[in-house]
Motif scaffolding. Structure first.
Motif, mmCIF file in Angstrom:
data_model
loop_
_atom_site.group_PDB
_atom_site.id
_atom_site.type_symbol
_atom_site.label_atom_id
_atom_site.label_comp_id
_atom_site.label_asym_id
_atom_site.label_seq_id
_atom_site.Cartn_x
_atom_site.Cartn_y
_atom_site.Cartn_z
ATOM 1 N N CYS A 76 -28.865 52.163 -62.471
ATOM 2 C CA CYS A 76 -29.544 52.131 -61.173
ATOM 3 C C CYS A 76 -29.872 53.557 -60.736
ATOM 4 O O CYS A 76 -28.994 54.424 -60.762
ATOM 5 N N ILE A 91 -31.481 41.833 -60.944
ATOM 6 C CA ILE A 91 -32.048 43.175 -60.992
ATOM 7 C C ILE A 91 -33.437 43.116 -60.364
ATOM 8 O O ILE A 91 -34.252 42.264 -60.721
ATOM 9 N N HIS A 92 -33.691 43.992 -59.426
ATOM 10 C CA HIS A 92 -34.957 43.970 -58.674
ATOM 11 C C HIS A 92 -35.885 45.075 -59.163
ATOM 12 O O HIS A 92 -35.440 46.094 -59.686
ATOM 13 N N GLN A 93 -37.181 44.860 -58.957
ATOM 14 C CA GLN A 93 -38.167 45.875 -59.318
ATOM 15 C C GLN A 93 -39.298 45.886 -58.305
ATOM 16 O O GLN A 93 -39.537 44.910 -57.599
ATOM 17 N N THR A 147 -36.943 49.834 -61.295
ATOM 18 C CA THR A 147 -35.855 48.877 -61.051
ATOM 19 C C THR A 147 -34.733 49.508 -60.239
ATOM 20 O O THR A 147 -34.570 50.738 -60.197
ATOM 21 N N CYS A 168 -36.636 41.508 -62.203
ATOM 22 C CA CYS A 168 -36.965 41.983 -63.547
ATOM 23 C C CYS A 168 -36.222 41.104 -64.549
ATOM 24 O O CYS A 168 -35.119 41.433 -64.995
#
Length: 343
Positions: free
Chosen positions: A81, A92-94, A100, A125
């Motif tokens: 991260c 997991i974000h993007q 990300t 993601c």
């Protein structure tokens, strides 16, 4: 039962027959930290992440504009991260540009990508999540000696109880944020908190307080003993147990709980033909001093009894606490523990 006259305070600091210890101020108003708050890059913060950092991973603007993604040198680096530098786990974000970050940090950046400053939205993601699910990762305390490797979903659980994770400072007089291994904390207690350091497995202390009826909460100076190659912390506090004011003495072991079980200790207080004795196993400093105190795992003395032991007109606390530490040795034939008394 111990013979009071046979107990001596074995001290590497002085030749007194006993150590007179005065309390700190009321613990409802902790005294100031004895030294400035440590710089975030000093010793105690090095344990927050065991992964090597890359100088080029997050500085994407210098490579190919603000929206470019720098090439990663490993899968572990892909999963790092950019905000907290810990490994990312599903979800997991993007952002729209593909940068990300972990779900914990998403709430901390106010829905703005920390790399390109674009709005994050709710994009997952999924490809990187599949990668994370297939990986086995080393414990983040591998640089402290932990050899274990875990699937991503059990790694965090292990790290919360890993025997190699750093210890919190056991000092009870203030909320000290320092963490480290045992040798580091011993030096920290000696040099920064100026605690009493003793060598030997027997002790004889006198705890003193004028006007004890006016103080309901107090913490006396911590004492550290070096015994059997290990370190032990002796605590003495005054607090309210229900409606009754009491004093409590207890011992903590500077190490893990499974090691603490190899040792036992006794505490004794008395005068005027009366005596109280406590025997038990020291608690690990993994348990905070407040947790040990609130579990009443130690020698508890009602204030009226403590003043009776103090003698005189009972207007001043002068409480002599003696004790010893010994090591339990396992008998392989009988399967029982045999005390190994420290000479």
């Amino acid at each position: 039962m111990m013979d009071m006259d046979s107990i001596e305070c074995v001290s590497s600091l002085d030749g007194l027959d006993e150590d007179e210890i005065h309390p700190h101020h009321n613990t409802l108003h902790p005294h100031p930290h004895p030294y400035p708050h440590p710089h975030p890059h000093q010793h105690h913060t090095e344990f927050s992440s065991s992964k090597p950092r890359s100088n080029g991973t997050n500085n994407t603007s210098s490579i190919a504009g603000p929206n470019a993604i720098a090439p990663a040198t490993s899968v572990h680096e892909l999963l790092e991260c950019p905000v907290c530098t810990n490994s990312m786990y599903p979800p997991i974000h993007q952002c729209h540009n593909g940068h990300t970050l972990c779900s914990t940090c998403k709430t901390r950046v106010h829905n703005r990508c920390p790399t390109c400053r674009q709005e994050l939205g709710d994009i997952r993601c999924l490809a990187l999540e599949k990668v994370a699910e297939s990986l086995e990762l080393p414990c983040k305390y591998y640089n402290l000696g932990c050899p274990e490797i875990f699937p991503y979903y059990s790694k965090l659980k292990h790290e919360s109880v890993c025997n190699f994770r750093p210890y919190n400072c056991p000092y009870a007089g203030s909320e000290c944020a320092i963490v480290g291994d045992i040798p580091f904390l011993v030096a920290h207690l000696r040099d920064d908190h100026k605690v009493d350091m003793h060598s030997g497995c027997t002790f004889n202390h006198r705890y003193v307080k004028s006007n004890p009826r006016e103080v309901e909460n107090a913490t006396w100076m911590l004492t550290v003993f070096h015994c059997f190659g290990q370190y032990f912390c002796l605590h003495f506090e005054a607090f309210q147990l229900g409606m009754a004011p009491v004093y409590m003495a207890f011992l903590r072991f500077m190490g893990d709980e499974n090691e603490a079980r190899n040792y036992s200790y006794s505490l004794e207080v008395g005068a005027n033909g009366r005596k109280l004795i406590w025997e038990g196993t020291p608690r690990s400093i993994r348990d905070s001093h407040r947790k040990v105190r609130d579990s009443h795992d130690g020698l508890i003395i009602q204030r009226n009894m403590a003043l009776f032991f103090s003698g005189g007109d009972r207007k001043e606390l002068k409480l002599r606490v003696t004790g010893r530490i010994w090591k339990e040795q396992q008998n392989p034939d009988a399967g029982v523990c045999i005390p190994n008394l420290c000479s």
